[in-house]
Design a protein around this motif. Structure first.
Motif, PDB file in Angstrom:
ATOM      1  N   TYR A  52     -67.304 -24.516 -26.982  1.00 40.35           N
ATOM      2  CA  TYR A  52     -66.919 -25.849 -27.436  1.00 40.35           C
ATOM      3  C   TYR A  52     -65.569 -26.199 -26.811  1.00 40.35           C
ATOM      4  O   TYR A  52     -64.734 -25.316 -26.625  1.00 40.35           O
ATOM      5  CB  TYR A  52     -66.814 -25.874 -28.965  1.00 40.35           C
ATOM      6  N   ILE A  53     -65.379 -27.462 -26.502  1.00 39.71           N
ATOM      7  CA  ILE A  53     -64.093 -27.917 -25.967  1.00 39.71           C
ATOM      8  C   ILE A  53     -63.446 -28.852 -26.975  1.00 39.71           C
ATOM      9  O   ILE A  53     -64.022 -29.885 -27.339  1.00 39.71           O
ATOM     10  CB  ILE A  53     -64.263 -28.633 -24.615  1.00 39.71           C
ATOM     11  N   TYR A  54     -62.270 -28.454 -27.448  1.00 43.50           N
ATOM     12  CA  TYR A  54     -61.454 -29.321 -28.293  1.00 43.50           C
ATOM     13  C   TYR A  54     -60.603 -30.176 -27.381  1.00 43.50           C
ATOM     14  O   TYR A  54     -59.948 -29.656 -26.477  1.00 43.50           O
ATOM     15  CB  TYR A  54     -60.547 -28.501 -29.217  1.00 43.50           C
ATOM     16  N   LYS A  55     -60.580 -31.447 -27.604  1.00 44.17           N
ATOM     17  CA  LYS A  55     -59.750 -32.333 -26.786  1.00 44.17           C
ATOM     18  C   LYS A  55     -58.380 -32.474 -27.446  1.00 44.17           C
ATOM     19  O   LYS A  55     -57.899 -33.570 -27.723  1.00 44.17           O
ATOM     20  CB  LYS A  55     -60.454 -33.658 -26.568  1.00 44.17           C
ATOM     21  N   ARG A  91     -52.082 -26.971 -31.029  1.00 39.87           N
ATOM     22  CA  ARG A  91     -52.627 -27.702 -32.172  1.00 39.87           C
ATOM     23  C   ARG A  91     -53.909 -27.042 -32.682  1.00 39.87           C
ATOM     24  O   ARG A  91     -54.112 -26.894 -33.889  1.00 39.87           O
ATOM     25  CB  ARG A  91     -52.891 -29.153 -31.791  1.00 39.87           C
ATOM     26  N   VAL A  92     -54.770 -26.623 -31.770  1.00 38.44           N
ATOM     27  CA  VAL A  92     -56.041 -26.006 -32.159  1.00 38.44           C
ATOM     28  C   VAL A  92     -55.792 -24.681 -32.880  1.00 38.44           C
ATOM     29  O   VAL A  92     -56.417 -24.391 -33.905  1.00 38.44           O
ATOM     30  CB  VAL A  92     -56.960 -25.812 -30.931  1.00 38.44           C
ATOM     31  N   TRP A 143     -56.526 -29.908 -23.465  1.00 41.08           N
ATOM     32  CA  TRP A 143     -57.814 -29.462 -23.969  1.00 41.08           C
ATOM     33  C   TRP A 143     -57.783 -27.963 -24.214  1.00 41.08           C
ATOM     34  O   TRP A 143     -57.058 -27.225 -23.553  1.00 41.08           O
ATOM     35  CB  TRP A 143     -58.942 -29.754 -22.988  1.00 41.08           C
ATOM     36  N   THR A 144     -58.629 -27.522 -25.139  1.00 41.83           N
ATOM     37  CA  THR A 144     -58.722 -26.099 -25.477  1.00 41.83           C
ATOM     38  C   THR A 144     -60.185 -25.683 -25.481  1.00 41.83           C
ATOM     39  O   THR A 144     -61.034 -26.365 -26.062  1.00 41.83           O
ATOM     40  CB  THR A 144     -58.098 -25.829 -26.864  1.00 41.83           C
ATOM     41  N   ARG A 154     -60.793 -32.343 -37.646  1.00 35.26           N
ATOM     42  CA  ARG A 154     -60.079 -33.163 -38.614  1.00 35.26           C
ATOM     43  C   ARG A 154     -58.628 -32.698 -38.770  1.00 35.26           C
ATOM     44  O   ARG A 154     -57.703 -33.493 -38.821  1.00 35.26           O
ATOM     45  CB  ARG A 154     -60.801 -33.179 -39.957  1.00 35.26           C
ATOM     46  N   ILE A 155     -58.422 -31.379 -38.822  1.00 37.40           N
ATOM     47  CA  ILE A 155     -57.063 -30.856 -38.947  1.00 37.40           C
ATOM     48  C   ILE A 155     -56.261 -31.176 -37.687  1.00 37.40           C
ATOM     49  O   ILE A 155     -55.079 -31.555 -37.781  1.00 37.40           O
ATOM     50  CB  ILE A 155     -57.082 -29.335 -39.226  1.00 37.40           C
TER      51      ILE A 155
END
Length: 185
Positions: free
Chosen positions: A9-12, A17-18, A126-127, A171-172
């Motif tokens: 999965y890629i967190y934008k 932060r992630v 991105w993470t 959301r966090i």
């Protein structure tokens, strides 16, 4: 037989932060109604190695046993105790979580590994999250023929809970982004 399931999965959102969101996922009260399978989380240890400067954390996590109902009936309980260990290396911007069940090992072994790293194409914002789950249901002689089906059902629950966990993390992250914008970071 051990089944391995991998998701990416890629967190934008940036790595910092992630990883902050990952630590807060279980502790924010507003997530209790979403992460209903998490019953309790306790931090067992948290330390920084003075030489490597890595952060090591261990947490005890009690979950509602997500296996098929007939497995819960056989083992005689519907909760499972797990240990989650986390290693954060801020220098290399890497975070690895490993979770293993410590109860019910006579019947089932589950190991989940999650790795968070900056995305190779867009490392500042991105993470990448790689999650691997290994499931091994130890069948009783009478259940040998259905062990594979039980593993598949358990895997379906893992995929569902992973999606819910990512939703909470997103959301966090948005909350943390808004919070940092308010204080001008």
């Amino acid at each position: 037989m051990v089944k391995a399931y991998t998701q990416e999965y890629i967190y934008k959102h940036p790595w910092e932060r992630v990883t902050s969101a990952s630590y807060r996922k279980f502790t924010d009260h507003e997530n209790r109604h979403i992460l209903t399978h998490i019953l309790e989380v306790d931090t067992l240890s948290c330390k920084v190695d003075p030489i490597s400067k890595k952060l090591y954390t261990a947490r005890a996590v009690t979950v509602h046993f997500p296996g098929p109902w007939f497995i819960r009936k056989i083992v005689g309980q519907d909760v499972c105790h797990c240990i989650e260990t986390t290693i954060v290396d801020a220098k290399t911007r890497s975070m690895q979580l490993t979770s293993r069940n410590v109860s019910l090992q006579k019947f089932i072994e589950v190991e989940e590994k999650i790795q968070y790293e900056p995305h190779p194409d867009n490392p500042k914002i991105w993470t990448t999250c790689r999650q691997e789950t290994n499931i091994h249901i130890k069948p009783l002689p009478a259940l040998a023929s259905i062990a594979e089906k039980a593993e598949q059902r358990y895997a379906e629950k893992v995929v569902k809970y992973s999606a819910t966990g990512r939703e909470v993390m997103e959301r966090i992250c948005i909350y943390l982004e808004a919070e940092s914008a308010q204080i001008g970071l």
